[in-house]
Design a protein around this motif. Sequence first.
Motif, PDB file in Angstrom:
ATOM      1  N   ALA A  98       0.819  -1.214   0.000  1.00 21.21           N
ATOM      2  CA  ALA A  98       0.000   0.000   0.000  1.00 21.21           C
ATOM      3  C   ALA A  98       0.852   1.263   0.000  1.00 21.21           C
ATOM      4  CB  ALA A  98      -0.912   0.002   1.219  1.00 21.21           C
ATOM      5  N   HIS A  99       2.170   1.111  -0.209  1.00 22.18           N
ATOM      6  CA  HIS A  99       3.107   2.241  -0.257  1.00 22.18           C
ATOM      7  C   HIS A  99       3.162   2.985   1.074  1.00 22.18           C
ATOM      8  CE1 HIS A  99       3.038   1.401  -4.547  1.00 22.18           C
ATOM      9  NE2 HIS A  99       1.733   1.628  -4.567  1.00 22.18           N
ATOM     10  N   LEU A 100       3.083   2.204   2.153  1.00 24.24           N
ATOM     11  CA  LEU A 100       3.177   2.761   3.495  1.00 24.24           C
ATOM     12  C   LEU A 100       4.327   2.089   4.240  1.00 24.24           C
ATOM     13  CD1 LEU A 100      -0.611   2.638   4.478  1.00 24.24           C
ATOM     14  CD2 LEU A 100       0.706   4.708   4.008  1.00 24.24           C
ATOM     15  N   PRO A 101       5.017   2.818   5.113  1.00 24.09           N
ATOM     16  CA  PRO A 101       6.076   2.179   5.904  1.00 24.09           C
ATOM     17  C   PRO A 101       5.460   1.253   6.946  1.00 24.09           C
ATOM     18  CG  PRO A 101       5.741   4.431   6.649  1.00 24.09           C
ATOM     19  CD  PRO A 101       4.892   4.266   5.417  1.00 24.09           C
ATOM     20  N   PRO A 102       6.081   0.107   7.207  1.00 26.20           N
ATOM     21  CA  PRO A 102       5.591  -0.765   8.278  1.00 26.20           C
ATOM     22  C   PRO A 102       5.646  -0.042   9.612  1.00 26.20           C
ATOM     23  CG  PRO A 102       7.164  -1.919   6.877  1.00 26.20           C
ATOM     24  CD  PRO A 102       7.221  -0.473   6.502  1.00 26.20           C
ATOM     25  N   PRO A 103       4.816  -0.443  10.567  1.00 21.92           N
ATOM     26  CA  PRO A 103       4.818   0.218  11.871  1.00 21.92           C
ATOM     27  C   PRO A 103       6.204   0.243  12.493  1.00 21.92           C
ATOM     28  CG  PRO A 103       2.951  -1.254  11.689  1.00 21.92           C
ATOM     29  CD  PRO A 103       3.794  -1.497  10.477  1.00 21.92           C
ATOM     30  N   SER A 104       6.554   1.357  13.104  1.00 25.74           N
ATOM     31  CA  SER A 104       7.858   1.516  13.727  1.00 25.74           C
ATOM     32  C   SER A 104       7.913   0.773  15.044  1.00 25.74           C
ATOM     33  CB  SER A 104       8.153   3.007  13.959  1.00 25.74           C
ATOM     34  OG  SER A 104       9.261   3.174  14.808  1.00 25.74           O
ATOM     35  N   SER A 105       9.109   0.316  15.414  1.00 29.57           N
ATOM     36  CA  SER A 105       9.284  -0.370  16.689  1.00 29.57           C
ATOM     37  C   SER A 105       9.165   0.587  17.867  1.00 29.57           C
ATOM     38  CB  SER A 105      10.653  -1.061  16.730  1.00 29.57           C
ATOM     39  OG  SER A 105      11.688  -0.104  16.560  1.00 29.57           O
ATOM     40  N   GLY A 106       9.197   1.900  17.598  1.00 28.42           N
ATOM     41  CA  GLY A 106       9.117   2.884  18.672  1.00 28.42           C
ATOM     42  C   GLY A 106       7.706   3.332  18.999  1.00 28.42           C
ATOM     43  N   VAL A 107       6.717   2.760  18.304  1.00 23.00           N
ATOM     44  CA  VAL A 107       5.325   3.139  18.555  1.00 23.00           C
ATOM     45  C   VAL A 107       4.524   1.902  18.910  1.00 23.00           C
ATOM     46  CG1 VAL A 107       5.479   5.101  16.988  1.00 23.00           C
ATOM     47  CG2 VAL A 107       4.664   2.907  16.123  1.00 23.00           C
ATOM     48  N   ILE A 108       3.357   2.111  19.498  1.00 20.32           N
ATOM     49  CA  ILE A 108       2.523   1.002  19.943  1.00 20.32           C
ATOM     50  C   ILE A 108       2.012   0.216  18.745  1.00 20.32           C
ATOM     51  CG2 ILE A 108       0.315   0.436  21.028  1.00 20.32           C
ATOM     52  CD1 ILE A 108       0.825   2.733  22.958  1.00 20.32           C
ATOM     53  N   ASP A 109       2.124  -1.102  18.841  1.00 15.34           N
ATOM     54  CA  ASP A 109       1.665  -1.992  17.783  1.00 15.34           C
ATOM     55  C   ASP A 109       0.303  -2.551  18.178  1.00 15.34           C
ATOM     56  OD1 ASP A 109       1.334  -3.739  15.727  1.00 15.34           O
ATOM     57  OD2 ASP A 109       3.207  -4.837  16.022  1.00 15.34           O
ATOM     58  N   SER A 110      -0.713  -2.240  17.382  1.00 15.30           N
ATOM     59  CA  SER A 110      -2.063  -2.718  17.681  1.00 15.30           C
ATOM     60  C   SER A 110      -2.408  -3.982  16.914  1.00 15.30           C
ATOM     61  CB  SER A 110      -3.095  -1.623  17.360  1.00 15.30           C
ATOM     62  OG  SER A 110      -3.050  -1.291  15.981  1.00 15.30           O
ATOM     63  N   HIS A 111      -1.395  -4.598  16.301  1.00 10.64           N
ATOM     64  CA  HIS A 111      -1.643  -5.819  15.531  1.00 10.64           C
ATOM     65  C   HIS A 111      -2.035  -6.962  16.458  1.00 10.64           C
ATOM     66  CE1 HIS A 111      -1.372  -8.742  12.328  1.00 10.64           C
ATOM     67  NE2 HIS A 111      -0.542  -9.468  13.040  1.00 10.64           N
ATOM     68  N   VAL A 112      -3.101  -7.678  16.094  1.00  8.85           N
ATOM     69  CA  VAL A 112      -3.576  -8.812  16.879  1.00  8.85           C
ATOM     70  C   VAL A 112      -3.190 -10.092  16.144  1.00  8.85           C
ATOM     71  CG1 VAL A 112      -5.577  -9.945  17.910  1.00  8.85           C
ATOM     72  CG2 VAL A 112      -5.507  -7.448  17.711  1.00  8.85           C
ATOM     73  N   PRO A 113      -2.345 -10.936  16.729  1.00 11.78           N
ATOM     74  CA  PRO A 113      -1.927 -12.176  16.059  1.00 11.78           C
ATOM     75  C   PRO A 113      -3.113 -13.059  15.712  1.00 11.78           C
ATOM     76  CG  PRO A 113      -0.582 -11.759  18.014  1.00 11.78           C
ATOM     77  CD  PRO A 113      -1.723 -10.785  18.053  1.00 11.78           C
ATOM     78  N   PRO A 114      -3.011 -13.863  14.654  1.00 14.31           N
ATOM     79  CA  PRO A 114      -4.125 -14.747  14.272  1.00 14.31           C
ATOM     80  C   PRO A 114      -4.601 -15.635  15.417  1.00 14.31           C
ATOM     81  CG  PRO A 114      -2.468 -14.705  12.542  1.00 14.31           C
ATOM     82  CD  PRO A 114      -1.891 -13.940  13.699  1.00 14.31           C
ATOM     83  N   SER A 115      -3.672 -16.137  16.234  1.00 18.25           N
ATOM     84  CA  SER A 115      -4.071 -17.024  17.327  1.00 18.25           C
ATOM     85  C   SER A 115      -4.979 -16.307  18.316  1.00 18.25           C
ATOM     86  CB  SER A 115      -2.827 -17.561  18.049  1.00 18.25           C
ATOM     87  OG  SER A 115      -2.047 -16.491  18.575  1.00 18.25           O
ATOM     88  N   VAL A 116      -4.702 -15.031  18.578  1.00 19.73           N
ATOM     89  CA  VAL A 116      -5.537 -14.267  19.509  1.00 19.73           C
ATOM     90  C   VAL A 116      -6.900 -13.979  18.879  1.00 19.73           C
ATOM     91  CG1 VAL A 116      -5.744 -12.113  20.801  1.00 19.73           C
ATOM     92  CG2 VAL A 116      -3.534 -13.264  20.647  1.00 19.73           C
ATOM     93  N   GLN A 117      -6.910 -13.701  17.586  1.00 25.75           N
ATOM     94  CA  GLN A 117      -8.193 -13.455  16.922  1.00 25.75           C
ATOM     95  C   GLN A 117      -9.056 -14.714  16.929  1.00 25.75           C
ATOM     96  OE1 GLN A 117      -8.664 -10.787  13.759  1.00 25.75           O
ATOM     97  NE2 GLN A 117      -6.500 -10.334  13.548  1.00 25.75           N
ATOM     98  N   ARG A 118      -8.423 -15.871  16.727  1.00 27.23           N
ATOM     99  CA  ARG A 118      -9.196 -17.118  16.803  1.00 27.23           C
ATOM    100  C   ARG A 118      -9.734 -17.331  18.210  1.00 27.23           C
ATOM    101  NH1 ARG A 118      -4.981 -18.925  13.317  1.00 27.23           N
ATOM    102  NH2 ARG A 118      -3.820 -19.798  15.082  1.00 27.23           N
ATOM    103  N   LEU A 119      -8.934 -16.967  19.216  1.00 24.40           N
ATOM    104  CA  LEU A 119      -9.374 -17.100  20.596  1.00 24.40           C
ATOM    105  C   LEU A 119     -10.610 -16.243  20.854  1.00 24.40           C
ATOM    106  CD1 LEU A 119      -8.891 -18.123  23.509  1.00 24.40           C
ATOM    107  CD2 LEU A 119      -7.398 -16.142  23.838  1.00 24.40           C
ATOM    108  N   VAL A 120     -10.583 -14.999  20.385  1.00 28.03           N
ATOM    109  CA  VAL A 120     -11.736 -14.107  20.564  1.00 28.03           C
ATOM    110  C   VAL A 120     -12.963 -14.673  19.863  1.00 28.03           C
ATOM    111  CG1 VAL A 120     -12.654 -11.810  20.053  1.00 28.03           C
ATOM    112  CG2 VAL A 120     -10.302 -12.067  20.879  1.00 28.03           C
ATOM    113  N   ALA A 121     -12.757 -15.231  18.660  1.00 28.78           N
ATOM    114  CA  ALA A 121     -13.886 -15.810  17.928  1.00 28.78           C
ATOM    115  C   ALA A 121     -14.471 -17.006  18.662  1.00 28.78           C
ATOM    116  CB  ALA A 121     -13.434 -16.225  16.523  1.00 28.78           C
ATOM    117  N   ARG A 122     -13.601 -17.846  19.242  1.00 23.21           N
ATOM    118  CA  ARG A 122     -14.079 -19.040  19.955  1.00 23.21           C
ATOM    119  C   ARG A 122     -14.754 -18.671  21.276  1.00 23.21           C
ATOM    120  NH1 ARG A 122     -12.282 -20.409  15.607  1.00 23.21           N
ATOM    121  NH2 ARG A 122     -11.320 -22.419  15.094  1.00 23.21           N
ATOM    122  N   LEU A 123     -14.382 -17.519  21.843  1.00 29.42           N
ATOM    123  CA  LEU A 123     -14.985 -17.067  23.099  1.00 29.42           C
ATOM    124  C   LEU A 123     -16.202 -16.180  22.842  1.00 29.42           C
ATOM    125  CD1 LEU A 123     -11.822 -16.213  25.252  1.00 29.42           C
ATOM    126  CD2 LEU A 123     -13.350 -18.181  25.499  1.00 29.42           C
TER     127      LEU A 123
END
Length: 283
Positions: A98-123
């Motif tokens: 998308a021509h955007l820089p990946p999130p910087s290591s110096g800022v908060i990462d709001s990415h939710v790993p697939p395993s956590v998303q599956r957990l939320v779906a199962r709950l």
Amino acid sequence: MGETGAVTGSSAGNALGEALRGWRDRLSPLDVGLPVFGSRRASGLRREELSALAGLSVDYLVRLEQGRARNPSEQVVAALARALQLTAAERDHLHRLAHLPPPSSGVIDSHVPPSVQRLVARLGELPVAVFSADWTLVTWSPLWAALLGDPLGLPAAERNIVAAAFLGSLPVRRGSLTLEPALVADLRAATVRYPADRGLAELVRRCLAGSERFAELWRAGAVGEHTHDRKVVAHPAVGEVVLDCDVLTVPGADLKIVVYSAAAGSADAEKLDFLRVTGIAVG
């Protein structure tokens, strides 16, 4: 728009659209908590399903997949990465497409790993939500929305529990006084881990200026930790619901999972069951 017909415009020059289509095709509806009825002509998620999960219009998703829209915003890319349950590496690749820089290591990462998303779906039978390091709401179950109000009705910048607790900017219930020191301690620790995060710095500035209680705890170097707690939620349809509240952490990711629950067979569990079936949300 349905899944019939080929995606036009797909070519070597449409890497973004091809990647989105491939990630969508590999994701099962069950992984995102959606029911499957009968046969499905499309493999993976339908466009309508992905657009709803990401909070985008179907038309805009079609234009992205067809290559007629090639420069989505950072907010759109983040929403798609979460909805598609991408890994961190895939999320970074999507940013580059998308021509955007990946999130910087110096800022908060709001990415939710697939395993956590599956957990939320199962709950899905419980009110459950995932928060980033600054206590901004990232994703949630349908019952969370039915119990506390649908967060989609709020701008993303206003879905923050610290702001809700100290500034009253969100229509959620205040926690106990024992929660406040823990929230302030979390935010202070986050400023050390993410010194370059402007949103975090602005949140602290707003709370210091707008809340004497926050400023008092901040100046005192408040220390607290999240423990098992009980919450009382006043819902317009079912009245007061008394729930156990637990905060879980995710190893390897700076995320917090908040889960509300009630003992099986209790009156409070029956109220949750009613909200799950009806989907009646806070007005």
